[in-house]
Every structure is written in C-alpha cells, then in structure tokens.
Design a protein around this motif. Sequence first.
Motif, PDB file in Angstrom:
ATOM      1  N   TYR A 228     -20.059   7.003 -20.824  1.00 40.99           N
ATOM      2  CA  TYR A 228     -18.714   7.507 -20.507  1.00 40.99           C
ATOM      3  C   TYR A 228     -18.363   8.688 -21.406  1.00 40.99           C
ATOM      4  CZ  TYR A 228     -13.972   7.041 -18.603  1.00 40.99           C
ATOM      5  OH  TYR A 228     -12.785   7.247 -17.946  1.00 40.99           O
ATOM      6  N   TYR A 229     -18.807   8.631 -22.654  1.00 41.26           N
ATOM      7  CA  TYR A 229     -18.593   9.741 -23.589  1.00 41.26           C
ATOM      8  C   TYR A 229     -19.279  11.001 -23.080  1.00 41.26           C
ATOM      9  CZ  TYR A 229     -19.205  12.653 -27.727  1.00 41.26           C
ATOM     10  OH  TYR A 229     -19.224  13.720 -28.594  1.00 41.26           O
ATOM     11  N   SER A 230     -20.532  10.872 -22.676  1.00 45.91           N
ATOM     12  CA  SER A 230     -21.286  12.032 -22.191  1.00 45.91           C
ATOM     13  C   SER A 230     -20.658  12.600 -20.925  1.00 45.91           C
ATOM     14  CB  SER A 230     -22.741  11.631 -21.919  1.00 45.91           C
ATOM     15  OG  SER A 230     -23.363  11.212 -23.114  1.00 45.91           O
ATOM     16  N   TRP A 231     -20.171  11.712 -20.077  1.00 43.68           N
ATOM     17  CA  TRP A 231     -19.545  12.175 -18.832  1.00 43.68           C
ATOM     18  C   TRP A 231     -18.320  13.042 -19.135  1.00 43.68           C
ATOM     19  CZ3 TRP A 231     -14.615  10.598 -16.880  1.00 43.68           C
ATOM     20  CH2 TRP A 231     -14.312  11.174 -15.654  1.00 43.68           C
ATOM     21  N   ILE A 232     -17.490  12.599 -20.073  1.00 41.54           N
ATOM     22  CA  ILE A 232     -16.293  13.372 -20.430  1.00 41.54           C
ATOM     23  C   ILE A 232     -16.686  14.697 -21.065  1.00 41.54           C
ATOM     24  CG2 ILE A 232     -14.299  13.448 -21.994  1.00 41.54           C
ATOM     25  CD1 ILE A 232     -13.906  10.473 -21.471  1.00 41.54           C
ATOM     26  N   GLN A 233     -17.675  14.674 -21.941  1.00 42.67           N
ATOM     27  CA  GLN A 233     -18.077  15.902 -22.630  1.00 42.67           C
ATOM     28  C   GLN A 233     -18.629  16.946 -21.666  1.00 42.67           C
ATOM     29  OE1 GLN A 233     -17.511  16.651 -25.830  1.00 42.67           O
ATOM     30  NE2 GLN A 233     -16.551  14.671 -26.135  1.00 42.67           N
ATOM     31  N   ASN A 234     -19.216  16.510 -20.570  1.00 43.10           N
ATOM     32  CA  ASN A 234     -19.812  17.439 -19.604  1.00 43.10           C
ATOM     33  C   ASN A 234     -18.901  17.742 -18.418  1.00 43.10           C
ATOM     34  OD1 ASN A 234     -22.406  17.814 -20.885  1.00 43.10           O
ATOM     35  ND2 ASN A 234     -22.869  15.705 -20.325  1.00 43.10           N
ATOM     36  N   ALA A 235     -17.758  17.068 -18.353  1.00 44.87           N
ATOM     37  CA  ALA A 235     -16.824  17.271 -17.241  1.00 44.87           C
ATOM     38  C   ALA A 235     -15.745  18.273 -17.639  1.00 44.87           C
ATOM     39  CB  ALA A 235     -16.203  15.937 -16.828  1.00 44.87           C
ATOM     40  N   ASP A 236     -14.863  18.562 -16.710  1.00 43.35           N
ATOM     41  CA  ASP A 236     -13.848  19.605 -16.894  1.00 43.35           C
ATOM     42  C   ASP A 236     -12.596  19.046 -17.562  1.00 43.35           C
ATOM     43  OD1 ASP A 236     -12.750  22.108 -16.756  1.00 43.35           O
ATOM     44  OD2 ASP A 236     -12.058  21.904 -14.692  1.00 43.35           O
ATOM     45  N   PHE A 237     -12.765  18.544 -18.795  1.00 45.73           N
ATOM     46  CA  PHE A 237     -11.643  18.048 -19.586  1.00 45.73           C
ATOM     47  C   PHE A 237     -11.277  19.098 -20.638  1.00 45.73           C
ATOM     48  CE2 PHE A 237     -13.238  14.081 -17.879  1.00 45.73           C
ATOM     49  CZ  PHE A 237     -12.083  13.317 -17.684  1.00 45.73           C
ATOM     50  N   PRO A 238     -10.031  19.080 -21.138  1.00 49.13           N
ATOM     51  CA  PRO A 238      -9.653  20.027 -22.191  1.00 49.13           C
ATOM     52  C   PRO A 238     -10.547  19.904 -23.417  1.00 49.13           C
ATOM     53  CG  PRO A 238      -7.692  18.989 -21.277  1.00 49.13           C
ATOM     54  CD  PRO A 238      -8.877  18.257 -20.703  1.00 49.13           C
ATOM     55  N   LEU A 239     -10.824  21.021 -24.061  1.00 47.09           N
ATOM     56  CA  LEU A 239     -11.684  21.023 -25.239  1.00 47.09           C
ATOM     57  C   LEU A 239     -11.104  20.168 -26.360  1.00 47.09           C
ATOM     58  CD1 LEU A 239     -12.695  24.798 -25.376  1.00 47.09           C
ATOM     59  CD2 LEU A 239     -14.080  22.872 -24.561  1.00 47.09           C
ATOM     60  N   TYR A 240      -9.777  20.168 -26.489  1.00 47.21           N
ATOM     61  CA  TYR A 240      -9.163  19.395 -27.571  1.00 47.21           C
ATOM     62  C   TYR A 240      -9.340  17.903 -27.331  1.00 47.21           C
ATOM     63  CZ  TYR A 240      -6.098  18.537 -31.528  1.00 47.21           C
ATOM     64  OH  TYR A 240      -5.607  18.144 -32.747  1.00 47.21           O
ATOM     65  N   THR A 241      -9.276  17.475 -26.067  1.00 42.91           N
ATOM     66  CA  THR A 241      -9.519  16.072 -25.739  1.00 42.91           C
ATOM     67  C   THR A 241     -10.947  15.696 -26.117  1.00 42.91           C
ATOM     68  OG1 THR A 241      -7.929  16.156 -23.906  1.00 42.91           O
ATOM     69  CG2 THR A 241      -9.567  14.381 -23.861  1.00 42.91           C
ATOM     70  N   LYS A 242     -11.898  16.561 -25.810  1.00 37.72           N
ATOM     71  CA  LYS A 242     -13.297  16.303 -26.168  1.00 37.72           C
ATOM     72  C   LYS A 242     -13.464  16.234 -27.687  1.00 37.72           C
ATOM     73  CE  LYS A 242     -15.117  18.587 -22.013  1.00 37.72           C
ATOM     74  NZ  LYS A 242     -15.966  19.675 -21.478  1.00 37.72           N
ATOM     75  N   LYS A 243     -12.750  17.101 -28.385  1.00 40.80           N
ATOM     76  CA  LYS A 243     -12.832  17.102 -29.842  1.00 40.80           C
ATOM     77  C   LYS A 243     -12.315  15.787 -30.421  1.00 40.80           C
ATOM     78  CE  LYS A 243     -10.845  19.334 -33.912  1.00 40.80           C
ATOM     79  NZ  LYS A 243     -10.002  20.401 -34.455  1.00 40.80           N
ATOM     80  N   ILE A 244     -11.181  15.295 -29.921  1.00 45.57           N
ATOM     81  CA  ILE A 244     -10.613  14.039 -30.405  1.00 45.57           C
ATOM     82  C   ILE A 244     -11.542  12.872 -30.096  1.00 45.57           C
ATOM     83  CG2 ILE A 244      -8.715  12.390 -30.075  1.00 45.57           C
ATOM     84  CD1 ILE A 244      -7.972  14.831 -31.770  1.00 45.57           C
ATOM     85  N   LEU A 245     -12.118  12.880 -28.890  1.00 49.34           N
ATOM     86  CA  LEU A 245     -13.040  11.805 -28.522  1.00 49.34           C
ATOM     87  C   LEU A 245     -14.253  11.795 -29.442  1.00 49.34           C
ATOM     88  CD1 LEU A 245     -13.576   9.511 -26.537  1.00 49.34           C
ATOM     89  CD2 LEU A 245     -14.730  11.163 -25.048  1.00 49.34           C
ATOM     90  N   THR A 246     -14.768  12.967 -29.764  1.00 49.81           N
ATOM     91  CA  THR A 246     -15.907  13.061 -30.681  1.00 49.81           C
ATOM     92  C   THR A 246     -15.532  12.540 -32.061  1.00 49.81           C
ATOM     93  OG1 THR A 246     -16.835  14.962 -29.495  1.00 49.81           O
ATOM     94  CG2 THR A 246     -17.540  14.644 -31.775  1.00 49.81           C
ATOM     95  N   ALA A 247     -14.332  12.864 -32.516  1.00 48.99           N
ATOM     96  CA  ALA A 247     -13.887  12.396 -33.831  1.00 48.99           C
ATOM     97  C   ALA A 247     -13.791  10.875 -33.866  1.00 48.99           C
ATOM     98  CB  ALA A 247     -12.527  13.017 -34.169  1.00 48.99           C
ATOM     99  N   ILE A 248     -13.325  10.276 -32.774  1.00 44.85           N
ATOM    100  CA  ILE A 248     -13.234   8.809 -32.705  1.00 44.85           C
ATOM    101  C   ILE A 248     -14.634   8.199 -32.740  1.00 44.85           C
ATOM    102  CG2 ILE A 248     -12.540   6.853 -31.246  1.00 44.85           C
ATOM    103  CD1 ILE A 248     -10.309   8.699 -30.131  1.00 44.85           C
ATOM    104  N   LYS A 249     -15.552   8.789 -32.008  1.00 46.18           N
ATOM    105  CA  LYS A 249     -16.934   8.285 -31.970  1.00 46.18           C
ATOM    106  C   LYS A 249     -17.592   8.385 -33.345  1.00 46.18           C
ATOM    107  CE  LYS A 249     -21.366   8.852 -29.597  1.00 46.18           C
ATOM    108  NZ  LYS A 249     -22.127   9.615 -28.554  1.00 46.18           N
ATOM    109  N   LEU A 250     -17.416   9.523 -34.016  1.00 41.99           N
ATOM    110  CA  LEU A 250     -18.011   9.712 -35.343  1.00 41.99           C
ATOM    111  C   LEU A 250     -17.395   8.784 -36.362  1.00 41.99           C
ATOM    112  CD1 LEU A 250     -18.308  13.606 -35.459  1.00 41.99           C
ATOM    113  CD2 LEU A 250     -20.163  11.941 -35.179  1.00 41.99           C
TER     114      LEU A 250
END
Length: 256
Positions: A228-250
Amino acid sequence: MELKLTRPICFFDLETTGIDVAKDRIVEIAIFKVFPNGNKESKTWLVNPTVPIPPQSTAVHGISNEKVANEPTFKELASVIYNMIKDSDLAGYNSDRFDIPLLAEELLRAGVDFDMKGRVSVDVQTVFHKKEERTLSAALKFYCGEDLVNAHSAEADTMATYEILKAQLDRYTDLENDMKALAEFTTRKKNADFAGMIAFDADGDEVFNFGKHKGVKVNTVLEAEPGYYSWIQNADFPLYTKKILTAIKLRKLNTK
C-alpha cells in the motif's frame, strides 16, 4: 490593533493555474513579512508555471501565458522564496486548505524540504467564517470599510488579508493577539498532511483518511499490507502526503 509577534509572520497569497493542489502551479506569489519590531518587507513575483494557464483561470486573475512567458520558473525562485519564509509563521486567506499545501508542493517539487515544524499558520478566512461568513472582498468592507481594488491580484489580496486580521483583533476581544492561539482558533481539523489524506485519531496516532483503509492506523496498514505504501508513492498523491507517509514508515522502522 498591531500584531503581537515573537517571530516574523509572512502573509502570502498565490494565483495559480487551477485548484488541484497536486497538479496545479503558481503563476504569481506575493509575500508580506511583518517582523516583531514592526518592520515590514514585501515581495511579489510573477512565475512561469511551465504548463499552460487555462483560460478560465486567466479570467479570474488576469494572468495569461504570454504575461509569464519570460518570467522565472518556481524552481528558479524557490530558494529566494524559502529564505524569506523559513524563519516565519505563515498567514493567509484560505491558506490552510489551499495556499500552504500548494506552496509546499511547489517547494518540494523544486527540491526544497519544506514542512511546518516549529511554525504555526493563521487562516484569516477561518476567523471570518467563524464570526461572519463572507468573501474576502466583503471581509475587507465589513472590517475595514474599504473596497478591495484589484481582487485576485496576489499583492492586493495579501495586503487585504493583513489589514483584515488586525481589524478582527480590534473587533473580537475574545481573540488573543498571539499567533499560536490564532493558529489554534483557525485550525479546522488536525491532519498529519496538508491534503487531509492522513489524519489523527483519538489516540493521536496517524490514520488513513480515505479509501478502503479509512480510519485505520497507518502503521497497522503498512505492517499488514506493505504494498500500500508503494502504491501511494507511485500514484498521483500530493508530494507532502508522500513525505509524511515516508516519515511514519521510517519512524516505525527506527523503533524496531
């Protein structure tokens, strides 16, 4: 009433190619910076968005493709803009829902690692809507007794917003002249990202706020469905949303 500031605050307004935070681009930005000692600084830039400006957007703000053809791109302006706002709180009209998210997208797209840590934002529109519910032009007329000349000019809208906030503080004695308190008053709903794709639950944990996992803790989803993480990172979501999701994962990985 003048603002009581412990740090600078930047009032700003954007004119854009449209209203899609993830896809649209800035064509004009005005920043009016107010310092705690009362000094003020103002800058306005026309921006070449590098994509066509739709006619319906030009009809609103009057900025055409021809007008910005020879202007710098946002990437060329990004460092100057960031240096002006990096030490400041932010304020605007409908800024929490549109201007700040779109500015964040443009800065991240330009390689500037922008976030709101250590700063607050004050949305003057929210004060207005909670108290009166009107448009920006009506707000200026109501609070300041002035007509808004050149509406949808970034500079005019920015200066109007600054004057309105000062007048609101004069009118509403229950509003505290403090940027943190005003930020809390103007916050509609606390989200982890600007787009509201990731919210906080009653425990203060991040939860997805859309789709099949709406209301489910982000960490739970990432553990059960890593793709699900990879899907969001490769889909048309805002960059800031992707950044926050990455921070949560890390953060989760670092606590294992």
